[in-house]
Design an enzyme around this catalytic site. Sequence first.
Site, PDB file in Angstrom:
ATOM      1  N   SER A   1      39.081  22.774  40.181  1.00 33.84           N
ATOM      2  CA  SER A   1      37.722  23.265  40.466  1.00 33.84           C
ATOM      3  C   SER A   1      36.835  22.076  40.762  1.00 33.84           C
ATOM      4  CB  SER A   1      37.185  23.998  39.240  1.00 33.84           C
ATOM      5  OG  SER A   1      35.811  24.283  39.389  1.00 33.84           O
TER       6      SER A   1
ATOM      7  N   TYR B   1      35.233  25.117  30.197  1.00 36.52           N
ATOM      8  CA  TYR B   1      35.850  25.235  31.525  1.00 36.52           C
ATOM      9  C   TYR B   1      35.993  23.856  32.164  1.00 36.52           C
ATOM     10  CZ  TYR B   1      36.530  26.949  36.335  1.00 36.52           C
ATOM     11  OH  TYR B   1      37.025  27.205  37.590  1.00 36.52           O
TER      12      TYR B   1
HETATM   13  N1  LIG Z   1      36.051  31.820  41.550  1.00 40.23           N
HETATM   14  C1  LIG Z   1      35.567  30.602  41.739  1.00 40.23           C
HETATM   15  O1  LIG Z   1      34.412  30.438  42.163  1.00 40.23           O
HETATM   16  C2  LIG Z   1      36.420  29.390  41.490  1.00 40.23           C
HETATM   17  C3  LIG Z   1      35.963  28.136  41.895  1.00 40.23           C
HETATM   18  C4  LIG Z   1      36.749  27.011  41.690  1.00 40.23           C
HETATM   19  C5  LIG Z   1      37.979  27.134  41.087  1.00 40.23           C
HETATM   20  N2  LIG Z   1      38.403  28.371  40.675  1.00 40.23           N
HETATM   21  C6  LIG Z   1      39.715  28.447  40.033  1.00 40.23           C
HETATM   22  O2  LIG Z   1      40.555  29.289  40.803  1.00 40.23           O
HETATM   23  C7  LIG Z   1      41.487  29.942  39.945  1.00 40.23           C
HETATM   24  C8  LIG Z   1      41.407  31.435  40.176  1.00 40.23           C
HETATM   25  O3  LIG Z   1      40.090  31.849  39.886  1.00 40.23           O
HETATM   26  P1  LIG Z   1      39.498  33.264  40.346  1.00 40.23           P
HETATM   27  O4  LIG Z   1      38.056  33.144  40.377  1.00 40.23           O
HETATM   28  O5  LIG Z   1      40.233  33.725  41.539  1.00 40.23           O
HETATM   29  O6  LIG Z   1      39.873  34.144  39.051  1.00 40.23           O
HETATM   30  P2  LIG Z   1      39.999  35.701  38.867  1.00 40.23           P
HETATM   31  O7  LIG Z   1      39.452  35.989  37.512  1.00 40.23           O
HETATM   32  O8  LIG Z   1      39.468  36.460  40.024  1.00 40.23           O
HETATM   33  O9  LIG Z   1      41.594  35.890  38.857  1.00 40.23           O
HETATM   34  C9  LIG Z   1      42.362  35.247  37.894  1.00 40.23           C
HETATM   35  C10 LIG Z   1      43.731  35.923  37.811  1.00 40.23           C
HETATM   36  O10 LIG Z   1      44.456  35.265  36.770  1.00 40.23           O
HETATM   37  C11 LIG Z   1      45.045  36.254  35.931  1.00 40.23           C
HETATM   38  N3  LIG Z   1      45.205  35.728  34.584  1.00 40.23           N
HETATM   39  C12 LIG Z   1      44.246  35.487  33.664  1.00 40.23           C
HETATM   40  N4  LIG Z   1      44.795  35.053  32.527  1.00 40.23           N
HETATM   41  C13 LIG Z   1      46.122  34.992  32.723  1.00 40.23           C
HETATM   42  C14 LIG Z   1      47.222  34.623  31.899  1.00 40.23           C
HETATM   43  N5  LIG Z   1      47.063  34.236  30.634  1.00 40.23           N
HETATM   44  N6  LIG Z   1      48.464  34.677  32.425  1.00 40.23           N
HETATM   45  C15 LIG Z   1      48.648  35.096  33.717  1.00 40.23           C
HETATM   46  N7  LIG Z   1      47.650  35.477  34.514  1.00 40.23           N
HETATM   47  C16 LIG Z   1      46.403  35.419  34.025  1.00 40.23           C
HETATM   48  C17 LIG Z   1      44.085  37.432  35.988  1.00 40.23           C
HETATM   49  O11 LIG Z   1      44.705  38.650  35.601  1.00 40.23           O
HETATM   50  C18 LIG Z   1      43.633  37.404  37.440  1.00 40.23           C
HETATM   51  O12 LIG Z   1      44.486  38.162  38.262  1.00 40.23           O
HETATM   52  C19 LIG Z   1      41.139  29.532  38.525  1.00 40.23           C
HETATM   53  O13 LIG Z   1      41.973  28.474  38.114  1.00 40.23           O
HETATM   54  C20 LIG Z   1      39.703  29.066  38.642  1.00 40.23           C
HETATM   55  O14 LIG Z   1      39.350  28.133  37.665  1.00 40.23           O
HETATM   56  C21 LIG Z   1      37.662  29.507  40.869  1.00 40.23           C
END
Ligand SMILES: NC(=O)c1ccc[n+]([C@@H]2O[C@H](COP(=O)([O-])OP(=O)(O)OC[C@H]3O[C@@H](n4cnc5c(N)ncnc54)[C@H](O)[C@@H]3O)[C@@H](O)[C@H]2O)c1
Length: 392
Positions: A267, A280
Amino acid sequence: MDRIALAPILRGAIMELTGAPVFLAWTQDVVDSAAPLSQEVLELATSKLHQDASPLREALKALQNSHGELPQALSTPNGGTFFLGASYDAAQKAMEAAPSITQHFFLQHDQATPSSGRGDVVKGRIALVTGGAQGFGAEIARGLADEGAFVWIADINEEGAAAFAAELNASGSTRAAAVAVDVSDESSVQAMAATIVAGTGGLDLLVSNAGVLRAGSVLQLEAHDFDFVTRINYTAFFLVVKHLAAVMAAQRQGGPTQSMDIVQINSKSGLEGSNKNGAYAGGKFGGLGLVQSFALELVEHGIKVNAICPGNFFDGPLWSHPENGLFVQYLRAGKVPGAQTVADVKAFYEAKVPMGRGCYGPDVLRAILYCVEQAYETGQALPVTGGQVMLK
Ligand SMILES: NC(=O)c1ccc[n+]([C@@H]2O[C@H](COP(=O)([O-])OP(=O)(O)OC[C@H]3O[C@@H](n4cnc5c(N)ncnc54)[C@H](O)[C@@H]3O)[C@@H](O)[C@H]2O)c1
Protein backbone atom coordinates in the site's frame (compact mmCIF):
# COMPACT_ATOMS: atom_id res chain seq x y z
CA MET A 1 6.37 -41.59 -2.94
CA ASP A 2 4.69 -38.39 -1.71
CA ARG A 3 2.98 -37.12 -4.85
CA ILE A 4 2.48 -33.62 -3.38
CA ALA A 5 6.26 -33.38 -2.88
CA LEU A 6 6.98 -34.95 -6.25
CA ALA A 7 4.54 -33.04 -8.48
CA PRO A 8 6.30 -29.63 -8.50
CA ILE A 9 9.71 -31.25 -9.02
CA LEU A 10 8.31 -33.20 -11.95
CA ARG A 11 6.59 -30.08 -13.30
CA GLY A 12 9.86 -28.12 -13.09
CA ALA A 13 11.73 -30.91 -14.88
CA ILE A 14 9.13 -31.08 -17.67
CA MET A 15 9.17 -27.29 -18.13
CA GLU A 16 12.97 -27.34 -18.23
CA LEU A 17 12.85 -29.94 -20.97
CA THR A 18 10.07 -28.45 -23.06
CA GLY A 19 10.58 -24.73 -22.38
CA ALA A 20 6.83 -24.33 -21.88
CA PRO A 21 4.48 -24.24 -18.88
CA VAL A 22 2.61 -27.44 -18.06
CA PHE A 23 -0.33 -28.56 -15.90
CA LEU A 24 -0.34 -31.85 -14.04
CA ALA A 25 -3.38 -33.88 -13.07
CA TRP A 26 -3.10 -37.03 -10.99
CA THR A 27 -4.98 -40.24 -10.34
CA GLN A 28 -4.06 -43.13 -8.11
CA ASP A 29 -5.19 -45.57 -10.81
CA VAL A 30 -2.70 -47.61 -12.76
CA VAL A 31 -2.87 -46.65 -16.42
CA ASP A 32 -1.37 -49.33 -18.62
CA SER A 33 -0.37 -47.03 -21.44
CA ALA A 34 1.49 -44.63 -19.10
CA ALA A 35 5.25 -44.41 -19.37
CA PRO A 36 6.81 -45.59 -16.10
CA LEU A 37 9.19 -43.43 -14.06
CA SER A 38 11.64 -45.51 -12.05
CA GLN A 39 11.79 -45.61 -8.28
CA GLU A 40 15.46 -44.70 -8.38
CA VAL A 41 15.18 -41.44 -10.34
CA LEU A 42 12.17 -40.32 -8.31
CA GLU A 43 13.93 -41.06 -5.04
CA LEU A 44 17.00 -39.10 -6.13
CA ALA A 45 14.82 -36.19 -7.23
CA THR A 46 12.82 -35.99 -4.01
CA SER A 47 15.34 -37.11 -1.39
CA LYS A 48 16.20 -34.40 1.09
CA LEU A 49 19.80 -35.57 1.02
CA HIS A 50 20.48 -35.72 -2.71
CA GLN A 51 17.93 -33.40 -4.27
CA ASP A 52 19.30 -34.28 -7.64
CA ALA A 53 16.64 -34.08 -10.29
CA SER A 54 19.05 -34.45 -13.20
CA PRO A 55 18.40 -38.23 -13.48
CA LEU A 56 14.68 -37.38 -13.68
CA ARG A 57 15.29 -34.89 -16.48
CA GLU A 58 17.44 -37.46 -18.27
CA ALA A 59 14.72 -40.11 -17.91
CA LEU A 60 12.17 -37.68 -19.34
CA LYS A 61 14.52 -36.79 -22.18
CA ALA A 62 14.96 -40.49 -22.97
CA LEU A 63 11.18 -40.90 -23.08
CA GLN A 64 10.90 -37.88 -25.33
CA ASN A 65 13.57 -39.25 -27.65
CA SER A 66 12.04 -42.70 -27.90
CA HIS A 67 8.46 -41.46 -28.48
CA GLY A 68 9.26 -38.32 -30.45
CA GLU A 69 7.33 -36.40 -27.78
CA LEU A 70 6.81 -36.62 -24.06
CA PRO A 71 4.12 -39.18 -23.22
CA GLN A 72 0.98 -37.63 -21.82
CA ALA A 73 0.76 -40.07 -18.90
CA LEU A 74 3.62 -40.88 -16.53
CA SER A 75 3.20 -43.56 -13.90
CA THR A 76 5.01 -43.77 -10.57
CA PRO A 77 6.29 -46.98 -8.96
CA ASN A 78 3.60 -47.10 -6.26
CA GLY A 79 0.75 -46.89 -8.72
CA GLY A 80 -0.30 -43.29 -9.22
CA THR A 81 -0.28 -41.65 -12.65
CA PHE A 82 0.42 -38.04 -13.63
CA PHE A 83 -1.25 -36.57 -16.72
CA LEU A 84 0.31 -33.69 -18.59
CA GLY A 85 -1.49 -30.91 -20.40
CA ALA A 86 -0.73 -27.48 -21.80
CA SER A 87 -3.80 -26.18 -19.96
CA TYR A 88 -5.85 -27.19 -16.93
CA ASP A 89 -8.56 -28.62 -19.19
CA ALA A 90 -6.05 -30.54 -21.34
CA ALA A 91 -4.56 -32.28 -18.27
CA GLN A 92 -8.01 -33.08 -16.86
CA LYS A 93 -9.23 -34.36 -20.22
CA ALA A 94 -6.20 -36.66 -20.50
CA MET A 95 -6.97 -38.02 -17.03
CA GLU A 96 -10.62 -38.63 -17.89
CA ALA A 97 -9.60 -40.42 -21.08
CA ALA A 98 -6.97 -42.41 -19.18
CA PRO A 99 -7.77 -45.99 -20.24
CA SER A 100 -7.76 -45.11 -23.91
CA ILE A 101 -4.99 -42.56 -23.79
CA THR A 102 -2.65 -42.32 -26.72
CA GLN A 103 0.93 -41.62 -25.87
CA HIS A 104 1.24 -38.21 -27.38
CA PHE A 105 1.88 -34.93 -25.77
CA PHE A 106 1.93 -31.69 -27.66
CA LEU A 107 2.84 -28.59 -25.72
CA GLN A 108 0.67 -26.31 -27.75
CA HIS A 109 -1.20 -23.47 -26.20
CA ASP A 110 -4.76 -22.47 -26.63
CA GLN A 111 -4.38 -20.05 -29.49
CA ALA A 112 -7.83 -18.60 -28.78
CA THR A 113 -6.53 -16.76 -25.73
CA PRO A 114 -5.69 -13.24 -26.79
CA SER A 115 -2.70 -11.53 -25.25
CA SER A 116 -1.35 -8.04 -25.32
CA GLY A 117 2.42 -8.25 -25.33
CA ARG A 118 3.31 -7.83 -21.67
CA GLY A 119 0.63 -10.36 -20.68
CA ASP A 120 2.58 -13.09 -22.47
CA VAL A 121 4.67 -13.53 -19.33
CA VAL A 122 1.71 -15.13 -17.54
CA LYS A 123 0.14 -16.94 -20.48
CA GLY A 124 -0.34 -20.63 -19.66
CA ARG A 125 1.11 -20.03 -16.17
CA ILE A 126 -0.38 -20.96 -12.82
CA ALA A 127 -1.14 -18.05 -10.48
CA LEU A 128 -2.59 -17.72 -7.00
CA VAL A 129 -4.33 -14.58 -5.75
CA THR A 130 -5.16 -14.48 -2.04
CA GLY A 131 -8.19 -12.39 -1.14
CA GLY A 132 -9.25 -12.91 -4.76
CA ALA A 133 -13.02 -12.91 -4.23
CA GLN A 134 -13.49 -9.13 -4.32
CA GLY A 135 -11.76 -5.76 -4.55
CA PHE A 136 -8.23 -5.50 -5.92
CA GLY A 137 -7.81 -9.29 -5.67
CA ALA A 138 -10.76 -9.94 -7.99
CA GLU A 139 -9.53 -7.31 -10.45
CA ILE A 140 -6.06 -8.89 -10.45
CA ALA A 141 -7.46 -12.43 -10.83
CA ARG A 142 -9.68 -11.38 -13.73
CA GLY A 143 -6.81 -9.54 -15.40
CA LEU A 144 -4.45 -12.51 -15.08
CA ALA A 145 -7.10 -14.90 -16.44
CA ASP A 146 -7.74 -12.53 -19.35
CA GLU A 147 -4.02 -12.66 -20.13
CA GLY A 148 -4.20 -16.47 -20.33
CA ALA A 149 -3.08 -17.52 -16.83
CA PHE A 150 -4.87 -20.15 -14.76
CA VAL A 151 -5.80 -18.47 -11.47
CA TRP A 152 -6.40 -19.99 -8.05
CA ILE A 153 -8.81 -17.65 -6.28
CA ALA A 154 -8.09 -18.08 -2.58
CA ASP A 155 -10.33 -16.44 -0.04
CA ILE A 156 -11.85 -16.83 3.40
CA ASN A 157 -15.10 -16.03 1.63
CA GLU A 158 -15.49 -19.48 0.11
CA GLU A 159 -18.82 -18.79 -1.58
CA GLY A 160 -17.62 -15.53 -3.10
CA ALA A 161 -14.46 -17.20 -4.44
CA ALA A 162 -16.46 -20.09 -5.93
CA ALA A 163 -18.99 -17.75 -7.56
CA PHE A 164 -16.22 -15.61 -9.03
CA ALA A 165 -14.33 -18.66 -10.38
CA ALA A 166 -17.59 -19.87 -11.97
CA GLU A 167 -18.03 -16.45 -13.57
CA LEU A 168 -14.50 -16.55 -15.03
CA ASN A 169 -15.11 -20.07 -16.33
CA ALA A 170 -18.47 -19.26 -17.89
CA SER A 171 -16.77 -18.52 -21.21
CA GLY A 172 -16.03 -22.24 -21.65
CA SER A 173 -12.47 -23.11 -20.72
CA THR A 174 -11.43 -23.50 -17.10
CA ARG A 175 -9.43 -20.38 -16.28
CA ALA A 176 -9.83 -20.35 -12.51
CA ALA A 177 -10.55 -22.45 -9.45
CA ALA A 178 -11.55 -21.42 -5.95
CA VAL A 179 -9.74 -22.50 -2.82
CA ALA A 180 -10.92 -21.69 0.70
CA VAL A 181 -8.25 -20.34 3.01
CA ASP A 182 -7.71 -18.27 6.09
CA VAL A 183 -4.30 -16.82 5.31
CA SER A 184 -3.69 -16.08 8.99
CA ASP A 185 -3.95 -19.78 9.92
CA GLU A 186 -0.92 -21.91 9.06
CA SER A 187 -2.74 -25.24 8.74
CA SER A 188 -5.24 -23.62 6.38
CA VAL A 189 -2.41 -22.18 4.27
CA GLN A 190 -0.71 -25.57 4.20
CA ALA A 191 -3.94 -27.21 3.03
CA MET A 192 -4.27 -24.55 0.31
CA ALA A 193 -0.74 -25.30 -0.94
CA ALA A 194 -1.59 -29.03 -1.13
CA THR A 195 -4.83 -28.30 -3.01
CA ILE A 196 -2.95 -26.20 -5.55
CA VAL A 197 -0.29 -28.84 -6.13
CA ALA A 198 -2.90 -31.61 -6.34
CA GLY A 199 -4.99 -29.64 -8.82
CA THR A 200 -2.37 -28.18 -11.14
CA GLY A 201 1.04 -29.56 -10.15
CA GLY A 202 2.69 -26.32 -9.06
CA LEU A 203 2.68 -22.55 -9.05
CA ASP A 204 4.43 -19.79 -11.03
CA LEU A 205 3.06 -16.59 -9.50
CA LEU A 206 1.86 -15.86 -5.98
CA VAL A 207 -0.01 -12.60 -5.47
CA SER A 208 -0.35 -12.05 -1.73
CA ASN A 209 -3.24 -9.63 -1.70
CA ALA A 210 -5.61 -10.51 1.17
CA GLY A 211 -5.66 -7.62 3.60
CA VAL A 212 -7.85 -5.90 6.15
CA LEU A 213 -8.14 -2.45 7.66
CA ARG A 214 -9.28 -1.41 11.11
CA ALA A 215 -8.49 2.23 11.52
CA GLY A 216 -8.24 3.81 14.96
CA SER A 217 -6.23 6.14 17.14
CA VAL A 218 -3.32 4.64 19.03
CA LEU A 219 -5.02 6.05 22.13
CA GLN A 220 -8.18 4.03 21.55
CA LEU A 221 -7.57 1.05 19.26
CA GLU A 222 -8.16 -2.24 21.05
CA ALA A 223 -5.16 -4.58 21.18
CA HIS A 224 -7.21 -7.39 19.64
CA ASP A 225 -8.00 -5.17 16.63
CA PHE A 226 -4.31 -4.36 16.28
CA ASP A 227 -3.50 -8.08 16.44
CA PHE A 228 -6.20 -8.93 13.88
CA VAL A 229 -4.85 -6.46 11.33
CA THR A 230 -1.24 -7.50 11.98
CA ARG A 231 -2.02 -11.19 11.72
CA ILE A 232 -3.62 -10.83 8.27
CA ASN A 233 -1.55 -8.01 6.74
CA TYR A 234 1.86 -8.98 8.13
CA THR A 235 2.10 -12.50 9.63
CA ALA A 236 0.00 -14.10 6.88
CA PHE A 237 2.49 -12.96 4.25
CA PHE A 238 5.13 -15.01 6.05
CA LEU A 239 2.80 -18.03 6.22
CA VAL A 240 1.81 -17.85 2.56
CA VAL A 241 5.40 -17.40 1.38
CA LYS A 242 6.61 -20.20 3.66
CA HIS A 243 4.28 -22.77 2.09
CA LEU A 244 4.06 -21.56 -1.50
CA ALA A 245 7.74 -20.67 -1.94
CA ALA A 246 8.43 -24.28 -0.94
CA VAL A 247 6.37 -25.41 -3.95
CA MET A 248 8.25 -22.98 -6.19
CA ALA A 249 11.62 -24.08 -4.82
CA ALA A 250 10.68 -27.69 -5.63
CA GLN A 251 9.94 -26.63 -9.20
CA ARG A 252 13.36 -25.03 -9.38
CA GLN A 253 14.86 -28.25 -8.06
CA GLY A 254 13.28 -30.01 -11.05
CA GLY A 255 14.16 -27.28 -13.51
CA PRO A 256 17.26 -25.27 -12.54
CA THR A 257 16.54 -22.34 -14.89
CA GLN A 258 12.87 -21.86 -13.94
CA SER A 259 11.92 -18.41 -12.68
CA MET A 260 8.94 -17.66 -10.42
CA ASP A 261 7.43 -14.62 -8.77
CA ILE A 262 5.96 -13.54 -5.48
CA VAL A 263 4.21 -10.17 -5.48
CA GLN A 264 2.91 -8.65 -2.28
CA ILE A 265 0.08 -6.15 -2.64
CA ASN A 266 1.28 -3.61 -0.14
CA SER A 267 0.00 0.00 0.00
CA LYS A 268 1.08 3.60 -0.20
CA SER A 269 0.69 3.29 3.60
CA GLY A 270 3.70 0.99 3.51
CA LEU A 271 5.78 3.94 2.32
CA GLU A 272 4.53 6.73 4.61
CA GLY A 273 2.64 6.78 7.91
CA SER A 274 -1.15 6.87 8.00
CA ASN A 275 -2.88 9.05 10.60
CA LYS A 276 -5.02 7.07 13.09
CA ASN A 277 -4.33 3.97 11.02
CA GLY A 278 -1.12 2.73 12.65
CA ALA A 279 -1.97 -0.97 12.73
CA TYR A 280 -2.45 -0.95 8.97
CA ALA A 281 0.58 1.19 8.08
CA GLY A 282 2.81 -0.65 10.57
CA GLY A 283 1.94 -4.03 9.06
CA LYS A 284 2.49 -2.69 5.55
CA PHE A 285 5.89 -1.15 6.47
CA GLY A 286 6.82 -4.51 8.04
CA GLY A 287 5.66 -6.26 4.88
CA LEU A 288 8.38 -4.45 2.93
CA GLY A 289 10.97 -5.73 5.41
CA LEU A 290 9.76 -9.25 4.74
CA VAL A 291 9.73 -8.65 0.98
CA GLN A 292 13.36 -7.49 1.02
CA SER A 293 14.49 -10.33 3.31
CA PHE A 294 12.63 -13.06 1.42
CA ALA A 295 13.96 -11.64 -1.86
CA LEU A 296 17.54 -12.05 -0.63
CA GLU A 297 16.88 -15.58 0.54
CA LEU A 298 14.75 -16.90 -2.31
CA VAL A 299 16.93 -15.63 -5.15
CA GLU A 300 18.83 -18.92 -5.02
CA HIS A 301 15.55 -20.74 -5.75
CA GLY A 302 14.80 -18.60 -8.80
CA ILE A 303 12.03 -16.70 -7.01
CA LYS A 304 11.76 -12.90 -7.28
CA VAL A 305 9.91 -11.16 -4.47
CA ASN A 306 8.54 -7.67 -5.01
CA ALA A 307 5.85 -5.43 -3.55
CA ILE A 308 3.37 -3.15 -5.25
CA CYS A 309 2.19 -0.14 -3.27
CA PRO A 310 -1.13 1.00 -4.72
CA GLY A 311 -2.92 4.22 -3.96
CA ASN A 312 -6.54 4.21 -2.87
CA PHE A 313 -8.97 2.05 -4.85
CA PHE A 314 -11.89 4.47 -4.49
CA ASP A 315 -14.23 2.39 -6.67
CA GLY A 316 -13.62 -0.81 -4.69
CA PRO A 317 -15.81 -2.06 -1.83
CA LEU A 318 -13.47 -0.81 0.92
CA TRP A 319 -14.14 2.80 -0.05
CA SER A 320 -17.41 2.66 -1.99
CA HIS A 321 -19.55 0.08 -0.17
CA PRO A 322 -22.90 1.90 0.22
CA GLU A 323 -23.40 0.88 3.88
CA ASN A 324 -19.98 0.60 5.46
CA GLY A 325 -17.49 1.91 2.88
CA LEU A 326 -14.96 4.51 4.02
CA PHE A 327 -16.69 7.31 2.05
CA VAL A 328 -19.96 6.76 3.96
CA GLN A 329 -18.08 6.41 7.24
CA TYR A 330 -16.12 9.63 6.66
CA LEU A 331 -19.29 11.49 5.64
CA ARG A 332 -21.09 10.38 8.80
CA ALA A 333 -18.09 11.21 10.97
CA GLY A 334 -17.81 14.69 9.42
CA LYS A 335 -14.16 13.98 8.60
CA VAL A 336 -14.24 16.14 5.46
CA PRO A 337 -15.23 19.74 6.35
CA GLY A 338 -18.29 20.97 4.37
CA ALA A 339 -18.95 17.63 2.64
CA GLN A 340 -22.69 16.99 2.17
CA THR A 341 -22.60 13.83 0.07
CA VAL A 342 -20.47 10.78 -0.61
CA ALA A 343 -19.50 12.41 -3.92
CA ASP A 344 -18.11 15.42 -1.97
CA VAL A 345 -16.00 13.11 0.19
CA LYS A 346 -14.76 11.23 -2.89
CA ALA A 347 -13.84 14.49 -4.67
CA PHE A 348 -11.89 15.59 -1.58
CA TYR A 349 -9.78 12.43 -1.64
CA GLU A 350 -9.33 12.42 -5.41
CA ALA A 351 -7.97 15.97 -5.21
CA LYS A 352 -5.08 14.64 -3.08
CA VAL A 353 -3.84 12.59 -6.04
CA PRO A 354 -1.70 14.54 -8.56
CA MET A 355 -3.25 12.50 -11.37
CA GLY A 356 -6.72 13.28 -10.03
CA ARG A 357 -8.16 9.80 -9.67
CA GLY A 358 -8.01 6.69 -7.56
CA CYS A 359 -6.09 3.53 -8.39
CA TYR A 360 -7.83 0.86 -10.52
CA GLY A 361 -7.29 -2.87 -10.90
CA PRO A 362 -5.62 -2.56 -14.33
CA ASP A 363 -3.05 -0.13 -12.83
CA VAL A 364 -2.05 -2.81 -10.33
CA LEU A 365 -2.18 -5.61 -12.90
CA ARG A 366 0.22 -3.72 -15.18
CA ALA A 367 2.67 -3.42 -12.26
CA ILE A 368 2.40 -7.17 -11.53
CA LEU A 369 3.12 -8.02 -15.15
CA TYR A 370 6.10 -5.67 -15.05
CA CYS A 371 7.49 -7.42 -11.95
CA VAL A 372 7.16 -10.80 -13.66
CA GLU A 373 8.65 -9.57 -16.93
CA GLN A 374 11.58 -7.77 -15.30
CA ALA A 375 14.17 -10.50 -14.88
CA TYR A 376 16.73 -8.22 -13.23
CA GLU A 377 14.97 -6.90 -10.14
CA THR A 378 13.92 -8.27 -6.79
CA GLY A 379 13.12 -6.93 -3.31
CA GLN A 380 11.59 -3.72 -4.65
CA ALA A 381 8.51 -1.73 -3.69
CA LEU A 382 6.77 -0.22 -6.69
CA PRO A 383 4.41 2.70 -5.98
CA VAL A 384 1.27 2.85 -8.15
CA THR A 385 -0.27 5.96 -6.67
CA GLY A 386 -0.84 8.49 -9.46
CA GLY A 387 2.05 10.48 -8.00
CA GLN A 388 0.58 10.72 -4.49
CA VAL A 389 3.51 8.97 -2.84
CA MET A 390 6.99 9.12 -4.33
CA LEU A 391 10.07 7.16 -3.30
CA LYS A 392 12.71 9.11 -1.38
N1 LIG B 1 -8.67 -0.57 -1.28
C1 LIG B 1 -7.64 0.26 -1.26
O1 LIG B 1 -7.82 1.48 -1.40
C2 LIG B 1 -6.24 -0.25 -1.13
C3 LIG B 1 -5.17 0.62 -1.33
C4 LIG B 1 -3.86 0.15 -1.23
C5 LIG B 1 -3.63 -1.17 -0.94
N2 LIG B 1 -4.69 -2.01 -0.72
C6 LIG B 1 -4.39 -3.40 -0.40
O2 LIG B 1 -4.95 -4.23 -1.40
C7 LIG B 1 -5.31 -5.49 -0.83
C8 LIG B 1 -6.76 -5.78 -1.14
O3 LIG B 1 -7.54 -4.74 -0.59
P1 LIG B 1 -9.06 -4.47 -1.00
O4 LIG B 1 -9.36 -3.09 -0.69
O5 LIG B 1 -9.29 -5.00 -2.36
O6 LIG B 1 -9.80 -5.38 0.11
P2 LIG B 1 -11.26 -5.97 0.15
O7 LIG B 1 -11.69 -5.87 1.57
O8 LIG B 1 -12.13 -5.41 -0.91
O9 LIG B 1 -10.98 -7.51 -0.22
C9 LIG B 1 -10.14 -8.27 0.59
C10 LIG B 1 -10.40 -9.76 0.30
O10 LIG B 1 -9.56 -10.50 1.20
C11 LIG B 1 -10.34 -11.52 1.81
N3 LIG B 1 -9.79 -11.85 3.11
C12 LIG B 1 -9.84 -11.11 4.24
N4 LIG B 1 -9.27 -11.77 5.25
C13 LIG B 1 -8.83 -12.94 4.76
C14 LIG B 1 -8.16 -14.06 5.34
N5 LIG B 1 -7.84 -14.10 6.63
N6 LIG B 1 -7.85 -15.10 4.54
C15 LIG B 1 -8.20 -15.08 3.21
N7 LIG B 1 -8.85 -14.07 2.64
C16 LIG B 1 -9.15 -13.01 3.40
C17 LIG B 1 -11.74 -10.94 1.89
O11 LIG B 1 -12.73 -11.95 2.03
C18 LIG B 1 -11.85 -10.17 0.58
O12 LIG B 1 -12.32 -10.98 -0.47
C19 LIG B 1 -5.02 -5.39 0.66
O13 LIG B 1 -3.77 -5.97 0.94
C20 LIG B 1 -4.99 -3.90 0.91
O14 LIG B 1 -4.20 -3.54 2.00
C21 LIG B 1 -5.99 -1.59 -0.82
